[in-house]
Design a protein around this motif. Structure first.
Motif, short mmCIF file in Angstrom:
data_model
loop_
_atom_site.label_atom_id
_atom_site.label_comp_id
_atom_site.label_asym_id
_atom_site.label_seq_id
_atom_site.Cartn_x
_atom_site.Cartn_y
_atom_site.Cartn_z
N ASP A 92 0.86 -1.18 0.00
CA ASP A 92 0.00 0.00 0.00
C ASP A 92 0.90 1.24 0.00
O ASP A 92 1.72 1.42 0.89
N THR A 144 -1.44 -13.14 6.93
CA THR A 144 -2.69 -12.40 6.96
C THR A 144 -3.06 -12.10 8.41
O THR A 144 -2.80 -12.88 9.31
N MET A 172 -6.76 -10.32 6.16
CA MET A 172 -6.23 -9.44 5.11
C MET A 172 -4.72 -9.58 5.02
O MET A 172 -4.05 -9.78 6.03
N ASP A 173 -4.21 -9.42 3.80
CA ASP A 173 -2.77 -9.46 3.62
C ASP A 173 -2.12 -8.22 4.24
O ASP A 173 -2.56 -7.10 3.97
N ARG A 187 -0.82 -5.65 1.74
CA ARG A 187 -1.81 -5.01 0.91
C ARG A 187 -2.72 -4.04 1.69
O ARG A 187 -3.12 -3.01 1.17
N ASN A 188 -3.05 -4.42 2.90
CA ASN A 188 -4.03 -3.63 3.65
C ASN A 188 -3.53 -3.14 5.00
O ASN A 188 -4.21 -3.28 6.02
N ILE A 210 -5.65 -3.00 8.76
CA ILE A 210 -5.21 -3.89 9.82
C ILE A 210 -4.78 -3.09 11.04
O ILE A 210 -5.21 -3.35 12.16
#
Ligand SMILES: Nc1ncnc2c1ncn2[C@@H]1O[C@H](COP(=O)(O)OP(=O)(O)OP(=O)(O)O)[C@@H](O)[C@H]1O
Ligand SMILES: [Mg+2]
Lengths: 263, 325
Positions: A9, B67, B71-72, B75-76, B80
């Motif tokens: 991200d 995760t 959620m990864d 990625r997130n 998190i």
């Protein structure tokens, strides 16, 4: 699966960047008199020594008195100095010694937000110092035009640009002490080449070329355009250069900070 | 046991290799279930902090899957981290601000409305017995108070999962108890905890499940009581050989002693003058009698005591270290 296949991200969250800036603002709000006085005194001393002292023997400089000639440049440079120090030493200290950024990125805040918040703080800090000085100079009638009211805005853009350079320098500085290189090879050359003290036309060759690429030169030119109401296409071009440098260095600051802090 | 609870953290073949090619975490697998307290144990440099930092996305993984809340992490991270509380190994309180401001400023990073932030800050300060230090500067706090403030700060986001890297290192016994009490309180509030510690009594007291790591690998995993029963035994024999000779403890056990233990199948460790013999794998009824028959040099003092996690830890890491050499 590796991290290569999972794009990290890398978005910026403006609300969180604001929260980062608010943290710095809160500290500044507590200490502002202490932080501001040296900035203002420095510049006023330069004005006294050069504007009145040197100015007495430099007559009819560029159609105005020497004090009037250097006033807008000193305002822009004060923005450069505050932001240039705050976002190098200040940012480095918060990052490395106080581990403030580590604490921030354990919350929804990401590095990108931290950098943007720092830059915005540097910009405001520079604009505040410059405005205080502009008010003093204005009170002594050193500006020839009411367009000088734009100086805080010019100072803000100047400070943001220099802040982005400074955070970039901080992100690659191995130690707090090595930031001296940023001061000696960044801030001071920019200051002396900024055109605050002499007409741009006075330089030639390498120095003239260096001046053209020096970020502070564009800032001082725009500040002088405002103070003397001599806007033109060159003003637009100079503002565009400042915005370009700001965008480029914001990007480098984010990329290099990410590289430094995320291991 | 109860029905399998929701999986909050799922790590598979999780690996971290730092720039200098040092493998800090070497393909570990683990899960954390909602509501449990999972403890990571292991010697210095085992990779515990690296795992903790990977859990909140600060340290990116080199390979494997990770995760949190499904959620990864790469990625997130924002989603998190909004549901996490983090207590890092090194305090990173903000020395430019007071205790109270530290909490309120942190609350902004979670986008809390000011009113909620003030309420939570008050509750968190009271929970960690810092109510009378509200307006102190950070530099005026003792080490233990700083540690408690970092924990109070971690609660500002009302986290579902709290990561605590050595929460009680450097605390006096009383302050440790305050922390234990608050960790239990956190669990009553339904929060899931993952902690690391070097204090085995703490691990035994607080954790439902332990993972012992060394050199970035999982060596052992289980409930504290089961680990003790299996790897140390209900009783342990400990002999002190430091005074058997004028020049101190012998570098090696006398051959008769070693031979006697080999014949009865008693497992032992001898280190720095202390002989520890484990009851694990022995008939519990006869084990004390077997201990009594161990031939020891004159001048040796001994005790028989309960097995502890420390025994498990020393025994297992002792073996692991030996294997590496
Ligand atoms: N930022 C880093 N860069 C390079 N190597 C690192 C970094 N952080 C940790 N390491 C290395 O990774 C390994 C694991 O370190 P880590 O801090 O995770 O261990 P730990 O189990 O938390 O130890 P301790 O009990 O001492 O806190 C060590 O060999 C350490 O030197
Ligand atoms: Mg650690």
């Amino acid at each position: 699966m590796t991290t290569d296949t999972v794009p990290a991200d890398r978005t910026v969250d403006l609300a969180l960047a604001r929260a980062v800036w608010q943290r710095n603002r809160d500290v500044f709000a507590r200490l502002w008199t202490w932080l501001l006085i040296p900035n203002v005194v420095d510049v006023c001393l330069s004005m006294l020594a050069l504007g009145l002292g040197l100015g007495a023997s430099v007559s009819d400089f560029g159609g105005t008195g020497y004090a009037e000639f250097i006033a807008p440049g000193l305002v822009a440079c004060s923005a450069m100095f505050s932001a240039g120090f705050e976002c190098s030493y200040g940012t480095y200290y918060r990052m490395d010694k106080q581990r403030t950024f580590d604490a921030m990125v354990a919350t929804p805040v990401q590095i990108e937000d931290v950098v943007l918040g720092e830059l915005f703080y540097g910009a405001v800090r520079g604009a505040v110092s410059a405005t205080a000085i502009a008010i003093i100079f204005g009170a002594f009638g050193l500006f020839g035009s009411w367009w000088a009211l734009l100086l805080p805005l010019v100072a803000f853009v100047t400070a943001f640009m220099v802040a982005a350079l400074a955070v970039t320098a901080a992100s690659v500085s191995p130690m707090l002490e090595t930031l001296g290189y940023w001061v000696s090879f960044g801030i001071f050359p920019m200051y002396w080449l900024s055109g605050t003290f002499y007409d741009a036309g006075e330089l030639d060759g390498t120095l003239a070329a260096l001046q053209q690429v020096s970020p502070a030169y564009h800032a001082v030119t725009v500040a002088r355009d405002a103070a003397t109401s001599s806007f033109g296409m060159h003003t637009v071009a100079n503002v565009a250069v400042m915005l370009g440098i700001s965008v480029l260095c914001t990007w480098s600051a984010i990329v290099l900070m990410r590289r430094r802090l995320i291991r | 046991m109860s029905s399998p609870a929701e999986i909050v953290v799922d790590a598979r073949a999780l690996t971290k290799r730092y720039d200098d090619d040092r493998i800090a975490v070497d393909g570990i697998d683990f899960v954390v279930r909602r509501g449990e307290c999972l403890g990571f144990l292991g010697p210095n440099g085992a990779g515990k902090s690296t795992v903790m930092r990977m859990l909140y996305g600060f340290t990116p993984r080199t390979s494997g899957e990770l995760t949190v809340f499904g959620m990864d992490v790469a990625r997130n991270p924002r989603l998190i981290k909004a549901r996490l509380g983090v207590v890092p190994q090194d305090n990173n309180l903000d020395p430019d601000n007071t205790v109270w401001q530290n909490l309120l400023i942190y609350a902004r990073y979670f986008r809390l409305p000011r009113k909620v932030a003030i309420e939570r800050a008050q509750v968190a300060l009271d929970l960690f017995a810092l109510g009378d230090r509200r307006d102190s500067e950070i530099s005026e706090l003792s080490g233990g108070m700083k540690r408690r403030l970092v924990m109070a700060r971690a609660l500002m986001g009302d986290p579902e999962l709290v990561l605590l890297d050595e929460p009680t290192t450097g605390l006096d016994p009383q302050a440790r108890r305050v922390v234990w009490r608050t960790l239990r309180e956190m669990r009553r509030q339904g929060r899931t905890l993952v902690l690391t510690t070097h204090y085995l009594d703490e691990a035994e007291r607080l954790c439902d499940r332990l993972i012992l790591v060394d050199h970035g690998r999982v060596i052992l995993e289980g409930r504290p009581a089961e680990l003790i029963a299996e790897h140390a035994g209900g009783v342990v024999f400990e002999a002190d050989l430091t005074d058997v000779a004028a020049d101190g403890a012998p570098a090696q056990l006398p051959a008769v002693t070693t031979a006697a233990m080999a014949s009865t199948g008693l497992d032992h460790v001898y280190e720095s003058g202390t002989l520890t013999v484990y009851g694990a794998g022995q008939d519990p009824a006869g084990v004390e009698a077997a201990f009594a028959r161990i031939p020891l040099p004159a001048g040796t003092t001994h005790v028989v005591r309960r097995g502890t996690l420390e025994d498990v830890f020393l025994r297992i890491t002792g073996h692991a270290l030996a294997e590496d050499e």
